[in-house]
Scaffold this motif. Structure first.
Motif, PDB file in Angstrom:
ATOM      1  N   ASN A 251       6.332  74.027 -43.015  1.00  0.00           N
ATOM      2  CA  ASN A 251       7.577  74.182 -44.009  1.00  0.00           C
ATOM      3  C   ASN A 251       8.802  74.796 -43.430  1.00  0.00           C
ATOM      4  OD1 ASN A 251       8.316  73.538 -46.533  1.00  0.00           O
ATOM      5  ND2 ASN A 251       7.981  75.659 -47.123  1.00  0.00           N
ATOM      6  N   ARG A 257      11.753  78.827 -49.464  1.00  0.00           N
ATOM      7  CA  ARG A 257      10.622  77.979 -49.288  1.00  0.00           C
ATOM      8  C   ARG A 257       9.237  78.577 -49.371  1.00  0.00           C
ATOM      9  NH1 ARG A 257      12.324  72.714 -47.612  1.00  0.00           N
ATOM     10  NH2 ARG A 257      10.439  72.204 -48.039  1.00  0.00           N
ATOM     11  N   VAL A 260       7.130  77.302 -52.168  1.00  0.00           N
ATOM     12  CA  VAL A 260       6.450  76.107 -51.697  1.00  0.00           C
ATOM     13  C   VAL A 260       5.133  76.123 -50.694  1.00  0.00           C
ATOM     14  CG1 VAL A 260       7.175  73.868 -50.738  1.00  0.00           C
ATOM     15  CG2 VAL A 260       8.616  74.981 -51.979  1.00  0.00           C
TER      16      VAL A 260
END
Length: 496
Positions: A251, A257, A260
């Motif tokens: 990622n 992020r 995530v």
């Protein structure tokens, strides 16, 4: 990826059945002249499997030296190209456990035909890609075919060649696997300079076409009517675990992020934990939990995963460093990888006597330090570094890394019973391929982080080599937990 890839393989297996339902030419001749054709049939089989192994091994390394050129062509950052490497290796990891069942269900001849066909189609799609996303999808298709080339090839040899000839047969196949990494970086650099990067994929087409014809002619149709059922649920859980974990590592390192990545890590852990009670209830799970009662198997898996993170980051980071920061041409950077490849090939003969004298625990402890220290040594590569110093560091890495792979493979699997050997080997292969993808993701991610913090790409590469080298050094602590009592009764496996 696995859930999407498996139906493709099954459908093509069925569609191609009419092509290869009749006995092969070698099989028909064997019925008439058994003594005359048996040896030639075995020789042809070995060449087919060796070429398949060569294609798979070549494709794993040939891409690395071409990454900067591919990135320029597709208008992408070179470090963003790590996804095309991860997509290939992760797909191979996910499909490896299914290869044995596919061979039993459809026969080695049909499945090997399909694996080469998918590999060739994937190669054509890679050469025709116009965006990074298209190239990633094409690499997944290529990985579906590549995942079956080595395990199905080994199985075909095992079923056709017996006794002492089997050892010699595996030795011939392993040579093909060693030649691929030697030629890969240099061949990739030469294709980029002499033609275009597309040829690193197009080279697979004529080789694959010859392989398809040879498979139809020489491989036996040996499907098993009462093949045991495949554990789709177990494979799905472990596939979800690996995909989520790899996506979390891969990622982009951005503040928004982070959540995530955390969610993906949680999903990966949940899938792994869900597999434990599932495997306890199922009579024949994908991997028996009893495998982990063998202490060296558990230690070997963890040690392999950590050690290979650093070792796998090197083939990805070094060509980028040489081309982007040191000003080397693609061919020059490919040629610079030759000392490591040749040193690794020569060092394979040193493994057995060293392990016999010092034992696996002491050998792996010292050799792991050598591997980790040589990876850290790559941080010294700079425009003013003498060529002789670079060659020495590359040679030390190649020799120690080659011995490390062979010793780790052997110590991890040697304590398993005959009943558990096949399952343990499949799980071990999955971990190997997962580690390659993680090494590329971690190495590329670290370069981006350090480059963003310091504003210097050169410093980013240097610090990244130090970090992945330290990760490899940490695996030495894991190998200290090996059971030192069993001494090697046979030469460690050379396959990587």
């Amino acid at each position: 990826m696995w859930l999407a890839g498996f139906p493709i393989a099954s459908v093509i297996c069925n569609i191609s059945a009419w092509l290869i339902r009749k006995p092969s030419a070698a099989a028909r001749l064997t019925l008439r002249y058994p003594h005359m054709t048996r040896q030639s049939s075995h020789t042809a089989l070995l060449w087919i499997v060796a070429v398949g192994f060569f294609m798979q091994a070549l494709d794993t390394t040939i891409v690395n030296t071409a990454l900067p050129s591919i990135a320029r062509s597709l208008n992408a950052h070179p470090l963003a190209m790590q996804s095309i490497v991860v997509a290939y290796t992760l797909t191979m990891a996910l499909l490896t456990p299914a290869s044995g069942w596919l061979a039993d269900r459809f026969g080695t001849r049909r499945v090997y035909f399909v694996s080469i066909l998918l590999f060739v189609i994937g190669s054509l799609c890679c050469a025709g890609a116009h965006t990074v996303d298209q190239l990633i999808v094409a690499r997944v298709l290529q990985g579906i075919g590549g995942s079956m080339l080595l395990p199905i090839g080994r199985l075909a040899v095992l079923r056709s060649v017996t006794g002492e000839a089997y050892v010699s047969a595996l030795a011939m196949i392993s040579i093909a696997g060693q030649v691929g990494p030697i030629l890969g970086p240099t061949l990739g650099g030469w294709f980029v300079e002499a033609a275009t990067w597309h040829w690193i994929f197009l080279i697979n087409v004529p080789i694959g076409a010859l392989g398809l014809v040879a498979v139809l002619r020489y491989l036996p149709n040996d499907s098993i009517a009462d093949a045991p059922p495949f554990d789709f649920v177990g494979c799905g859980l472990l596939s979800l675990c690996m995909v989520a974990f790899s996506m979390a590592i891969d990622n982009p390192v951005e503040e928004h992020r982070v959540l995530v990545s955390v969610a993906l890590f949680a999903l990966s852990a949940a899938a792994a934990l869900a597999y434990i009670p599932y495997a306890q209830r199922r009579a024949n799970p994908l991997f028996q939990l009893a495998l982990f009662r063998e202490p060296n198997f558990s230690v070997g898996l963890v040690g392999n995963l950590l050690c290979r993170v650093g070792s796998s980051a090197v083939p990805f980071l070094l060509p980028l460093l040489m081309q982007l920061e040191l000003g080397y041409s693609p061919l020059h950077s490919g040629l610079m990888m030759l000392p490591a490849a040749f040193a690794g090939t020569i060092a394979k003969g040193w493994i057995a006597p060293l392990v016999k004298r010092y034992g696996y625990d002491n050998f792996l402890l010292v050799n792991t330090v050598l591997v980790g220290a040589s990876i850290v040594g790559f941080a010294a590569f700079a425009p003013g570094t003498p060529l002789a110093v670079e060659i020495v560091i590359l040679s030390i890495f190649g020799a120690s890394n080659s011995m490390q792979f062979a010793a780790m493979n052997s110590v991890t699997l040697k304590g398993l019973s005959i009943k558990d050997a096949g399952s343990g080997n499949s799980l071990f292969s999955m971990v190997q391929m997962l580690a390659i993808g993680l090494g590329v993701s971690i190495g590329g991610g670290l370069v981006r982080v350090f480059e963003g913090a310091s504003g210097s790409a050169a410093l980013g590469f240097k610090l990244s080599f130090v970090c992945v080298g330290v990760i490899t050094l940490a695996s030495a602590l894991v190998f200290r937990r090996l059971d030192a009592a069993p001494q090697p009764a046979r030469q460690p496996a050379a396959a990587q």
